[in-house]
Design an enzyme around this catalytic site. Structure first.
Site, mmCIF file in Angstrom:
data_model
loop_
_atom_site.group_PDB
_atom_site.id
_atom_site.type_symbol
_atom_site.label_atom_id
_atom_site.label_comp_id
_atom_site.label_asym_id
_atom_site.label_seq_id
_atom_site.Cartn_x
_atom_site.Cartn_y
_atom_site.Cartn_z
ATOM 1 N N GLU A 158 79.821 -18.518 29.448
ATOM 2 C CA GLU A 158 78.728 -17.740 28.837
ATOM 3 C C GLU A 158 78.891 -17.520 27.336
ATOM 4 O O GLU A 158 78.754 -16.407 26.844
ATOM 5 C CB GLU A 158 78.576 -16.394 29.572
ATOM 6 C CG GLU A 158 78.319 -16.574 31.057
ATOM 7 C CD GLU A 158 78.266 -15.270 31.851
ATOM 8 O OE1 GLU A 158 78.374 -14.186 31.242
ATOM 9 O OE2 GLU A 158 78.129 -15.345 33.088
ATOM 10 N N ASN A 201 80.736 -23.176 31.638
ATOM 11 C CA ASN A 201 79.899 -22.550 32.675
ATOM 12 C C ASN A 201 78.940 -21.538 32.042
ATOM 13 O O ASN A 201 79.352 -20.752 31.173
ATOM 14 C CB ASN A 201 80.839 -21.819 33.656
ATOM 15 C CG ASN A 201 80.143 -21.320 34.906
ATOM 16 O OD1 ASN A 201 79.433 -22.065 35.569
ATOM 17 N ND2 ASN A 201 80.360 -20.049 35.240
ATOM 18 N N HIS A 237 71.677 -18.285 39.151
ATOM 19 C CA HIS A 237 71.297 -16.990 39.736
ATOM 20 C C HIS A 237 69.774 -16.882 39.622
ATOM 21 O O HIS A 237 69.251 -16.686 38.530
ATOM 22 C CB HIS A 237 71.944 -15.838 38.965
ATOM 23 C CG HIS A 237 73.438 -15.806 39.084
ATOM 24 N ND1 HIS A 237 74.075 -15.514 40.268
ATOM 25 C CD2 HIS A 237 74.414 -16.030 38.181
ATOM 26 C CE1 HIS A 237 75.392 -15.543 40.086
ATOM 27 N NE2 HIS A 237 75.625 -15.861 38.831
ATOM 28 N N GLU A 266 77.372 -20.708 40.886
ATOM 29 C CA GLU A 266 77.248 -19.302 41.311
ATOM 30 C C GLU A 266 75.905 -19.071 41.987
ATOM 31 O O GLU A 266 75.258 -18.042 41.798
ATOM 32 C CB GLU A 266 77.398 -18.356 40.108
ATOM 33 C CG GLU A 266 78.693 -18.545 39.358
ATOM 34 C CD GLU A 266 78.874 -17.591 38.179
ATOM 35 O OE1 GLU A 266 78.164 -16.561 38.107
ATOM 36 O OE2 GLU A 266 79.727 -17.877 37.331
ATOM 37 N N ASP A 268 72.747 -18.097 43.847
ATOM 38 C CA ASP A 268 72.136 -17.129 44.752
ATOM 39 C C ASP A 268 70.663 -17.029 44.394
ATOM 40 O O ASP A 268 70.277 -17.267 43.247
ATOM 41 C CB ASP A 268 72.838 -15.756 44.781
ATOM 42 C CG ASP A 268 73.079 -15.121 43.437
ATOM 43 O OD1 ASP A 268 72.458 -15.545 42.437
ATOM 44 O OD2 ASP A 268 73.896 -14.173 43.371
#
Ligand code: 9MR
Length: 451
Positions: A158, A201, A237, A266, A268
Protein backbone atom coordinates in the site's frame (compact mmCIF):
# COMPACT_ATOMS: atom_id res chain seq x y z
CA UNK A 1 22.68 -9.48 12.88
CA UNK A 2 22.88 -13.23 12.38
CA UNK A 3 19.61 -15.09 12.04
CA UNK A 4 19.37 -18.75 12.79
CA UNK A 5 17.36 -20.89 10.44
CA UNK A 6 14.37 -22.04 12.45
CA UNK A 7 13.59 -25.20 10.56
CA UNK A 8 14.85 -27.22 7.66
CA UNK A 9 14.34 -25.32 4.44
CA UNK A 10 11.13 -26.28 2.63
CA UNK A 11 13.13 -28.14 -0.03
CA UNK A 12 14.26 -30.63 2.61
CA UNK A 13 10.68 -31.40 3.56
CA UNK A 14 9.38 -31.52 -0.01
CA UNK A 15 9.13 -35.32 0.10
CA UNK A 16 6.78 -35.11 3.06
CA UNK A 17 4.61 -32.52 1.38
CA UNK A 18 4.44 -34.61 -1.79
CA UNK A 19 3.39 -37.64 0.26
CA UNK A 20 0.60 -35.59 1.87
CA UNK A 21 -0.56 -34.45 -1.55
CA UNK A 22 -0.73 -38.05 -2.77
CA UNK A 23 -2.88 -39.05 0.18
CA UNK A 24 -5.22 -36.16 -0.54
CA UNK A 25 -5.47 -37.19 -4.19
CA UNK A 26 -6.31 -40.78 -3.26
CA UNK A 27 -9.20 -39.58 -1.11
CA UNK A 28 -10.57 -37.23 -3.71
CA UNK A 29 -11.60 -40.17 -5.90
CA UNK A 30 -14.70 -40.61 -3.74
CA UNK A 31 -14.91 -37.34 -1.84
CA UNK A 32 -16.20 -34.03 -3.09
CA UNK A 33 -13.68 -31.46 -4.28
CA UNK A 34 -12.51 -28.70 -2.00
CA UNK A 35 -11.39 -25.20 -2.93
CA UNK A 36 -7.75 -26.21 -2.60
CA UNK A 37 -8.03 -29.42 -4.61
CA UNK A 38 -10.13 -27.81 -7.34
CA UNK A 39 -7.68 -24.88 -7.61
CA UNK A 40 -4.77 -27.34 -7.76
CA UNK A 41 -6.49 -28.93 -10.74
CA UNK A 42 -6.14 -25.51 -12.41
CA UNK A 43 -2.50 -25.17 -11.36
CA UNK A 44 -3.39 -22.55 -8.72
CA UNK A 45 -3.42 -22.31 -4.96
CA UNK A 46 -6.51 -21.28 -3.01
CA UNK A 47 -5.64 -19.63 0.28
CA UNK A 48 -7.13 -17.80 3.22
CA UNK A 49 -6.03 -15.31 5.82
CA UNK A 50 -5.67 -16.98 9.22
CA UNK A 51 -5.56 -15.63 12.76
CA UNK A 52 -3.49 -17.65 15.23
CA UNK A 53 -6.03 -16.93 17.95
CA UNK A 54 -8.71 -18.99 16.17
CA UNK A 55 -6.63 -22.11 15.56
CA UNK A 56 -7.96 -23.66 18.78
CA UNK A 57 -11.54 -23.53 17.48
CA UNK A 58 -12.38 -26.98 16.08
CA UNK A 59 -14.77 -25.86 13.32
CA UNK A 60 -12.39 -23.09 12.21
CA UNK A 61 -9.45 -25.43 11.93
CA UNK A 62 -11.49 -28.23 10.32
CA UNK A 63 -12.71 -25.84 7.61
CA UNK A 64 -9.25 -24.38 7.11
CA UNK A 65 -7.59 -27.78 6.85
CA UNK A 66 -10.22 -29.23 4.55
CA UNK A 67 -10.58 -26.39 2.05
CA UNK A 68 -7.41 -24.33 1.71
CA UNK A 69 -3.97 -24.95 0.25
CA UNK A 70 -2.28 -21.70 1.32
CA UNK A 71 -2.46 -19.41 4.33
CA UNK A 72 -1.60 -15.76 4.97
CA UNK A 73 -1.20 -14.67 8.59
CA UNK A 74 -3.79 -11.89 8.89
CA UNK A 75 -1.82 -9.77 11.38
CA UNK A 76 0.88 -11.95 12.94
CA UNK A 77 3.76 -11.12 10.58
CA UNK A 78 3.20 -7.38 10.60
CA UNK A 79 5.85 -5.07 12.04
CA UNK A 80 4.00 -4.29 15.26
CA UNK A 81 3.57 -8.03 15.91
CA UNK A 82 7.09 -9.15 15.04
CA UNK A 83 9.43 -6.31 16.08
CA UNK A 84 7.56 -4.25 18.65
CA UNK A 85 10.83 -2.80 19.92
CA UNK A 86 13.99 -2.38 17.95
CA UNK A 87 15.90 -5.59 17.35
CA UNK A 88 13.57 -7.71 19.52
CA UNK A 89 11.78 -10.14 17.25
CA UNK A 90 8.79 -12.14 18.44
CA UNK A 91 7.53 -14.90 16.22
CA UNK A 92 5.34 -16.94 18.55
CA UNK A 93 1.99 -16.27 16.86
CA UNK A 94 3.36 -16.27 13.34
CA UNK A 95 5.19 -19.55 14.04
CA UNK A 96 1.92 -21.13 15.19
CA UNK A 97 0.38 -20.39 11.83
CA UNK A 98 3.42 -21.47 9.83
CA UNK A 99 3.75 -24.69 11.84
CA UNK A 100 0.06 -25.45 11.38
CA UNK A 101 0.24 -24.80 7.64
CA UNK A 102 3.38 -26.87 7.17
CA UNK A 103 2.01 -29.82 9.10
CA UNK A 104 -0.88 -29.93 6.59
CA UNK A 105 1.19 -29.32 3.47
CA UNK A 106 -0.18 -25.80 2.94
CA UNK A 107 1.94 -22.98 1.53
CA UNK A 108 2.44 -19.70 3.39
CA UNK A 109 2.26 -16.15 2.03
CA UNK A 110 4.26 -13.67 4.05
CA UNK A 111 2.36 -10.47 4.88
CA UNK A 112 3.92 -7.89 5.13
CA UNK A 113 7.42 -6.40 5.51
CA UNK A 114 7.20 -2.66 4.82
CA UNK A 115 3.85 -0.95 5.42
CA UNK A 116 2.86 2.44 6.83
CA UNK A 117 0.19 0.85 9.05
CA UNK A 118 0.56 -1.32 12.15
CA UNK A 119 3.99 0.25 12.39
CA UNK A 120 5.44 0.72 15.89
CA UNK A 121 6.12 4.31 16.89
CA UNK A 122 9.85 3.64 17.39
CA UNK A 123 10.10 3.16 13.61
CA UNK A 124 8.22 6.34 12.73
CA UNK A 125 10.38 8.43 15.00
CA UNK A 126 13.71 7.45 13.38
CA UNK A 127 15.65 9.79 11.10
CA UNK A 128 16.46 8.81 7.50
CA UNK A 129 19.59 6.81 8.10
CA UNK A 130 18.25 5.01 11.17
CA UNK A 131 15.04 4.24 9.30
CA UNK A 132 16.90 2.79 6.32
CA UNK A 133 18.88 0.51 8.63
CA UNK A 134 15.77 -0.46 10.60
CA UNK A 135 13.88 -1.30 7.40
CA UNK A 136 16.68 -3.55 6.16
CA UNK A 137 17.12 -5.19 9.58
CA UNK A 138 13.39 -5.85 9.73
CA UNK A 139 13.32 -7.45 6.29
CA UNK A 140 16.40 -9.55 7.13
CA UNK A 141 14.97 -10.49 10.52
CA UNK A 142 11.66 -11.82 9.15
CA UNK A 143 12.89 -13.31 5.93
CA UNK A 144 15.85 -14.88 7.69
CA UNK A 145 13.63 -16.51 10.28
CA UNK A 146 11.36 -18.01 7.63
CA UNK A 147 13.99 -18.53 4.95
CA UNK A 148 12.86 -21.14 2.43
CA UNK A 149 9.41 -21.44 4.00
CA UNK A 150 7.39 -18.65 2.40
CA UNK A 151 6.17 -18.97 -1.17
CA UNK A 152 5.54 -15.24 -1.66
CA UNK A 153 6.27 -12.19 0.47
CA UNK A 154 4.35 -8.92 0.32
CA UNK A 155 7.57 -6.91 0.50
CA UNK A 156 5.92 -3.51 0.29
CA UNK A 157 2.23 -2.93 0.99
CA UNK A 158 0.00 0.00 0.00
CA UNK A 159 2.66 2.55 -0.95
CA UNK A 160 0.43 4.46 -3.35
CA UNK A 161 -2.19 7.03 -2.49
CA UNK A 162 -5.88 6.54 -3.06
CA UNK A 163 -7.68 8.88 -5.39
CA UNK A 164 -6.89 10.05 -8.83
CA UNK A 165 -3.33 11.28 -8.60
CA UNK A 166 -1.32 8.07 -8.71
CA UNK A 167 1.11 9.65 -6.23
CA UNK A 168 3.03 7.86 -3.50
CA UNK A 169 1.36 7.76 -0.10
CA UNK A 170 2.93 9.83 2.62
CA UNK A 171 4.57 7.48 5.17
CA UNK A 172 7.75 7.50 7.26
CA UNK A 173 9.44 5.48 4.50
CA UNK A 174 8.25 7.68 1.65
CA UNK A 175 8.76 10.95 3.48
CA UNK A 176 12.26 10.19 4.77
CA UNK A 177 13.72 7.82 2.17
CA UNK A 178 11.89 8.99 -0.96
CA UNK A 179 10.62 6.89 -3.89
CA UNK A 180 13.71 4.67 -3.71
CA UNK A 181 12.60 2.95 -0.51
CA UNK A 182 10.55 0.42 -2.46
CA UNK A 183 13.50 -0.58 -4.62
CA UNK A 184 15.76 -0.81 -1.57
CA UNK A 185 13.24 -3.04 0.17
CA UNK A 186 12.99 -5.40 -2.81
CA UNK A 187 16.77 -5.61 -3.24
CA UNK A 188 17.21 -6.38 0.44
CA UNK A 189 14.44 -8.99 0.27
CA UNK A 190 15.96 -10.80 -2.71
CA UNK A 191 19.26 -11.18 -0.87
CA UNK A 192 17.53 -12.31 2.34
CA UNK A 193 15.60 -15.23 0.77
CA UNK A 194 16.33 -15.80 -2.91
CA UNK A 195 13.71 -18.59 -3.10
CA UNK A 196 10.73 -16.40 -2.13
CA UNK A 197 8.62 -14.64 -4.73
CA UNK A 198 8.70 -10.92 -3.99
CA UNK A 199 5.37 -9.10 -4.38
CA UNK A 200 4.13 -5.53 -4.32
CA UNK A 201 0.60 -5.57 -2.79
CA UNK A 202 -2.13 -2.90 -2.88
CA UNK A 203 -5.88 -2.21 -2.92
CA UNK A 204 -8.06 -0.22 -5.34
CA UNK A 205 -5.64 -1.32 -8.03
CA UNK A 206 -7.92 -4.13 -9.25
CA UNK A 207 -9.16 -2.32 -12.35
CA UNK A 208 -7.38 0.02 -14.72
CA UNK A 209 -7.24 3.38 -12.92
CA UNK A 210 -4.76 6.09 -11.92
CA UNK A 211 -3.54 4.12 -8.91
CA UNK A 212 -3.02 0.87 -10.81
CA UNK A 213 -1.39 2.88 -13.63
CA UNK A 214 1.12 4.22 -11.12
CA UNK A 215 1.91 0.73 -9.81
CA UNK A 216 2.16 -0.51 -13.39
CA UNK A 217 4.68 2.20 -14.22
CA UNK A 218 6.75 1.27 -11.18
CA UNK A 219 6.74 -2.46 -12.03
CA UNK A 220 7.65 -1.73 -15.62
CA UNK A 221 10.54 0.43 -14.45
CA UNK A 222 11.71 -2.29 -12.01
CA UNK A 223 11.64 -4.91 -14.74
CA UNK A 224 13.54 -2.71 -17.17
CA UNK A 225 16.27 -1.93 -14.61
CA UNK A 226 16.54 -5.41 -13.11
CA UNK A 227 15.12 -4.47 -9.72
CA UNK A 228 13.95 -7.83 -8.31
CA UNK A 229 10.15 -8.13 -8.35
CA UNK A 230 8.25 -11.34 -9.09
CA UNK A 231 4.62 -10.64 -8.41
CA UNK A 232 1.92 -8.07 -7.85
CA UNK A 233 -0.83 -8.67 -5.31
CA UNK A 234 -4.33 -7.33 -5.92
CA UNK A 235 -6.11 -7.19 -2.59
CA UNK A 236 -9.62 -7.17 -4.08
CA UNK A 237 -11.73 -5.97 -1.15
CA UNK A 238 -15.05 -5.42 -2.91
CA UNK A 239 -18.43 -4.02 -1.90
CA UNK A 240 -21.10 -1.82 -3.47
CA UNK A 241 -18.84 1.24 -3.31
CA UNK A 242 -15.98 -0.68 -4.81
CA UNK A 243 -17.47 -3.40 -7.03
CA UNK A 244 -15.57 -6.02 -9.03
CA UNK A 245 -14.27 -3.91 -11.93
CA UNK A 246 -15.38 -4.86 -15.44
CA UNK A 247 -11.76 -4.62 -16.61
CA UNK A 248 -10.39 -6.80 -13.81
CA UNK A 249 -9.06 -9.52 -16.10
CA UNK A 250 -7.63 -6.99 -18.49
CA UNK A 251 -5.81 -5.26 -15.62
CA UNK A 252 -4.39 -8.53 -14.28
CA UNK A 253 -3.28 -9.41 -17.79
CA UNK A 254 -1.44 -6.15 -18.43
CA UNK A 255 0.62 -6.68 -15.27
CA UNK A 256 1.29 -10.31 -16.22
CA UNK A 257 2.47 -9.07 -19.61
CA UNK A 258 5.21 -7.12 -17.82
CA UNK A 259 6.70 -10.46 -16.78
CA UNK A 260 5.43 -10.78 -13.20
CA UNK A 261 3.01 -13.22 -11.61
CA UNK A 262 -0.24 -11.79 -10.33
CA UNK A 263 -2.05 -13.00 -7.23
CA UNK A 264 -5.40 -12.12 -5.69
CA UNK A 265 -4.29 -11.62 -2.14
CA UNK A 266 -7.11 -10.47 0.16
CA UNK A 267 -10.35 -11.26 -1.64
CA UNK A 268 -13.65 -10.53 0.05
CA UNK A 269 -16.94 -9.32 -1.44
CA UNK A 270 -19.66 -7.91 0.79
CA UNK A 271 -23.18 -9.21 0.13
CA UNK A 272 -25.06 -12.49 0.15
CA UNK A 273 -26.88 -15.03 -1.96
CA UNK A 274 -26.70 -15.26 -5.71
CA UNK A 275 -25.43 -11.69 -6.28
CA UNK A 276 -22.41 -12.29 -4.06
CA UNK A 277 -21.90 -15.69 -5.68
CA UNK A 278 -21.91 -14.16 -9.16
CA UNK A 279 -19.26 -11.62 -8.14
CA UNK A 280 -17.04 -14.32 -6.67
CA UNK A 281 -17.39 -16.29 -9.87
CA UNK A 282 -16.24 -13.27 -11.91
CA UNK A 283 -13.11 -12.95 -9.78
CA UNK A 284 -12.18 -16.62 -10.08
CA UNK A 285 -12.84 -16.62 -13.82
CA UNK A 286 -10.66 -13.54 -14.24
CA UNK A 287 -7.77 -15.21 -12.45
CA UNK A 288 -8.15 -18.44 -14.41
CA UNK A 289 -8.16 -16.50 -17.67
CA UNK A 290 -4.70 -15.08 -16.91
CA UNK A 291 -1.95 -17.70 -17.14
CA UNK A 292 0.28 -15.87 -14.67
CA UNK A 293 -2.45 -15.51 -12.05
CA UNK A 294 -0.98 -18.15 -9.77
CA UNK A 295 -3.51 -18.18 -6.95
CA UNK A 296 -6.21 -16.56 -4.89
CA UNK A 297 -6.51 -15.87 -1.17
CA UNK A 298 -9.75 -14.94 0.58
CA UNK A 299 -9.38 -12.63 3.57
CA UNK A 300 -10.65 -15.03 6.21
CA UNK A 301 -12.35 -18.39 6.72
CA UNK A 302 -15.71 -17.35 8.19
CA UNK A 303 -17.90 -14.26 8.03
CA UNK A 304 -17.93 -14.03 11.82
CA UNK A 305 -14.20 -13.20 12.02
CA UNK A 306 -13.97 -11.01 8.92
CA UNK A 307 -12.61 -7.46 9.31
CA UNK A 308 -15.87 -6.56 7.56
CA UNK A 309 -18.04 -9.09 9.39
CA UNK A 310 -21.13 -6.86 9.07
CA UNK A 311 -20.89 -7.25 5.29
CA UNK A 312 -20.72 -11.09 5.40
CA UNK A 313 -18.04 -11.03 2.69
CA UNK A 314 -16.60 -14.56 2.84
CA UNK A 315 -17.37 -18.08 1.59
CA UNK A 316 -18.45 -19.67 4.89
CA UNK A 317 -21.08 -18.20 7.18
CA UNK A 318 -20.69 -17.80 10.93
CA UNK A 319 -21.58 -21.49 11.44
CA UNK A 320 -19.02 -22.63 8.84
CA UNK A 321 -21.76 -23.50 6.37
CA UNK A 322 -20.93 -23.12 2.69
CA UNK A 323 -22.61 -20.10 1.16
CA UNK A 324 -23.78 -19.81 -2.46
CA UNK A 325 -20.51 -17.93 -3.00
CA UNK A 326 -18.63 -21.08 -2.02
CA UNK A 327 -20.50 -23.16 -4.59
CA UNK A 328 -19.83 -20.53 -7.24
CA UNK A 329 -16.10 -20.48 -6.50
CA UNK A 330 -15.87 -24.25 -6.42
CA UNK A 331 -17.68 -24.67 -9.70
CA UNK A 332 -15.70 -21.85 -11.35
CA UNK A 333 -12.58 -23.76 -10.31
CA UNK A 334 -13.99 -26.83 -12.07
CA UNK A 335 -14.71 -28.63 -8.81
CA UNK A 336 -17.89 -30.32 -7.74
CA UNK A 337 -19.64 -30.44 -4.44
CA UNK A 338 -20.54 -34.09 -3.91
CA UNK A 339 -23.30 -35.39 -1.66
CA UNK A 340 -22.31 -35.61 1.95
CA UNK A 341 -19.71 -32.88 1.59
CA UNK A 342 -19.00 -31.50 5.07
CA UNK A 343 -20.22 -27.93 5.28
CA UNK A 344 -23.27 -28.48 3.07
CA UNK A 345 -26.51 -27.38 4.69
CA UNK A 346 -28.57 -30.50 5.16
CA UNK A 347 -25.74 -33.01 5.30
CA UNK A 348 -25.58 -35.24 8.34
CA UNK A 349 -22.33 -35.43 10.22
CA UNK A 350 -21.71 -31.69 10.50
CA UNK A 351 -20.89 -30.19 13.83
CA UNK A 352 -23.84 -27.91 14.43
CA UNK A 353 -27.22 -29.64 14.76
CA UNK A 354 -29.71 -27.14 16.14
CA UNK A 355 -33.40 -26.71 16.87
CA UNK A 356 -35.71 -23.97 18.10
CA UNK A 357 -38.82 -24.28 20.24
CA UNK A 358 -41.88 -22.03 20.45
CA UNK A 359 -44.89 -22.21 22.76
CA UNK A 360 -48.54 -21.35 22.20
CA UNK A 361 -51.66 -21.83 24.34
CA UNK A 362 -54.13 -23.61 22.09
CA UNK A 363 -57.11 -23.89 24.48
CA UNK A 364 -58.07 -22.13 27.70
CA UNK A 365 -60.77 -22.65 30.36
CA UNK A 366 -61.26 -21.53 33.97
CA UNK A 367 -59.28 -24.26 35.66
CA UNK A 368 -56.84 -25.27 32.94
CA UNK A 369 -55.37 -24.89 29.47
CA UNK A 370 -53.73 -26.81 26.62
CA UNK A 371 -50.20 -25.85 25.57
CA UNK A 372 -48.45 -26.76 22.32
CA UNK A 373 -44.64 -26.64 21.84
CA UNK A 374 -43.38 -26.61 18.26
CA UNK A 375 -39.83 -27.86 17.60
CA UNK A 376 -38.15 -26.81 14.36
CA UNK A 377 -34.84 -28.23 13.11
CA UNK A 378 -32.07 -25.81 12.08
CA UNK A 379 -30.22 -26.26 8.80
CA UNK A 380 -29.05 -29.77 9.69
CA UNK A 381 -31.30 -32.84 10.07
CA UNK A 382 -32.17 -33.75 13.65
CA UNK A 383 -32.31 -37.27 15.06
CA UNK A 384 -33.25 -36.33 18.64
CA UNK A 385 -34.31 -33.17 20.45
CA UNK A 386 -34.76 -32.04 24.06
CA UNK A 387 -36.61 -29.04 25.41
CA UNK A 388 -37.41 -27.98 28.97
CA UNK A 389 -40.70 -26.39 30.04
CA UNK A 390 -40.80 -24.64 33.42
CA UNK A 391 -44.31 -24.34 34.81
CA UNK A 392 -45.50 -21.83 37.39
CA UNK A 393 -45.20 -23.50 40.82
CA UNK A 394 -48.97 -24.06 41.36
CA UNK A 395 -49.64 -25.65 37.97
CA UNK A 396 -49.55 -29.36 37.20
CA UNK A 397 -49.62 -31.32 33.95
CA UNK A 398 -52.33 -33.95 33.69
CA UNK A 399 -51.51 -35.33 30.26
CA UNK A 400 -48.90 -34.93 27.50
CA UNK A 401 -48.95 -36.28 23.91
CA UNK A 402 -46.35 -36.68 21.16
CA UNK A 403 -43.48 -36.39 23.65
CA UNK A 404 -41.82 -38.18 26.56
CA UNK A 405 -41.60 -36.10 29.76
CA UNK A 406 -39.39 -36.46 32.82
CA UNK A 407 -39.88 -34.23 35.86
CA UNK A 408 -37.72 -32.35 38.29
CA UNK A 409 -39.87 -30.17 40.56
CA UNK A 410 -41.87 -27.94 38.23
CA UNK A 411 -39.41 -28.39 35.35
CA UNK A 412 -40.54 -30.81 32.68
CA UNK A 413 -37.89 -32.09 30.25
CA UNK A 414 -39.50 -33.39 27.09
CA UNK A 415 -37.90 -35.70 24.55
CA UNK A 416 -39.44 -37.28 21.43
CA UNK A 417 -41.83 -40.19 21.49
CA UNK A 418 -42.15 -41.24 17.81
CA UNK A 419 -41.12 -37.87 16.40
CA UNK A 420 -37.36 -37.44 16.99
CA UNK A 421 -36.30 -37.44 13.34
CA UNK A 422 -36.66 -34.15 11.49
CA UNK A 423 -35.37 -33.06 8.12
CA UNK A 424 -33.44 -29.77 8.05
CA UNK A 425 -35.94 -26.97 8.68
CA UNK A 426 -38.86 -29.37 9.45
CA UNK A 427 -41.12 -29.10 12.51
CA UNK A 428 -42.85 -31.36 14.98
CA UNK A 429 -44.25 -30.75 18.46
CA UNK A 430 -45.91 -32.00 21.57
CA UNK A 431 -48.98 -30.91 23.48
CA UNK A 432 -50.05 -31.02 27.09
CA UNK A 433 -52.93 -30.21 29.39
CA UNK A 434 -52.19 -28.26 32.56
CA UNK A 435 -54.28 -27.48 35.65
CA UNK A 436 -53.94 -23.80 36.66
CA UNK A 437 -54.49 -24.29 40.41
CA UNK A 438 -54.95 -20.53 40.72
CA UNK A 439 -52.11 -19.38 38.42
CA UNK A 440 -52.90 -18.34 34.84
CA UNK A 441 -49.22 -17.56 34.03
CA UNK A 442 -47.60 -19.07 30.94
CA UNK A 443 -44.85 -21.67 31.21
CA UNK A 444 -41.37 -20.73 30.02
CA UNK A 445 -39.32 -22.70 27.52
CA UNK A 446 -35.64 -23.53 27.90
CA UNK A 447 -33.25 -23.79 24.95
CA UNK A 448 -33.96 -26.53 22.46
CA UNK A 449 -30.99 -28.85 21.99
CA UNK A 450 -30.66 -31.39 19.20
CA UNK A 451 -28.35 -34.06 17.92
O1 9MR B 1 -7.74 -7.94 8.48
C1 9MR B 1 -6.81 -7.14 9.18
C2 9MR B 1 -7.42 -6.63 10.47
O2 9MR B 1 -7.60 -7.72 11.38
C3 9MR B 1 -6.52 -5.58 11.08
O3 9MR B 1 -7.18 -5.01 12.18
C4 9MR B 1 -6.20 -4.53 10.06
C5 9MR B 1 -5.27 -3.51 10.68
O4 9MR B 1 -4.74 -2.63 9.76
O5 9MR B 1 -5.57 -5.13 8.93
C6 9MR B 1 -6.43 -6.00 8.28
O6 9MR B 1 -5.81 -6.51 7.13
C7 9MR B 1 -5.48 -5.55 6.11
C8 9MR B 1 -4.26 -6.06 5.41
O7 9MR B 1 -3.23 -6.32 6.32
C9 9MR B 1 -3.80 -5.09 4.36
N1 9MR B 1 -4.86 -4.76 3.44
C10 9MR B 1 -6.11 -4.35 4.05
C11 9MR B 1 -6.55 -5.39 5.05
C12 9MR B 1 -7.93 -5.04 5.61
O8 9MR B 1 -7.87 -3.86 6.35
Amino acid sequence: MSMKLRRLPRAATAGLVAAAALTAAAHSAEAADTLGSAAAGQGRYFGTAVAASHLGEADYTATLDREFSSVTPENEMKWDATEPSRGTFTFTSADRIVDHAQSRGMDVRGHTLVWHSQLPSWVSSLGASGLRTAMKDHINGLMGHYKGEIHSWDVVNEAFQDGGSGARRSSPFQDKLGDGFIEEAFRTARAADPAAKLCYNDYNTDGVNAKSDAVYTMVKDFKSRGVPIDCVGFQSHFNSNSPVPSDYRQNLQRFADLGVDVQITELDIEGSGSAQAADYRKVVEACLAVDRCTGMTVWGVTDKYSWRSGGTPLLFDGNYQEKPAYDAVLSALGGSDGPGDPGDPGDPGDATVTCTATYTRTADWNSGYNGQVTITAGDEPVSAWTVTVTLPAQQSVSSLWNGTPTWSGNVMTVRPSWNGTLAAGASTGFGFTAAKNGSDAAPTLGTCTAS
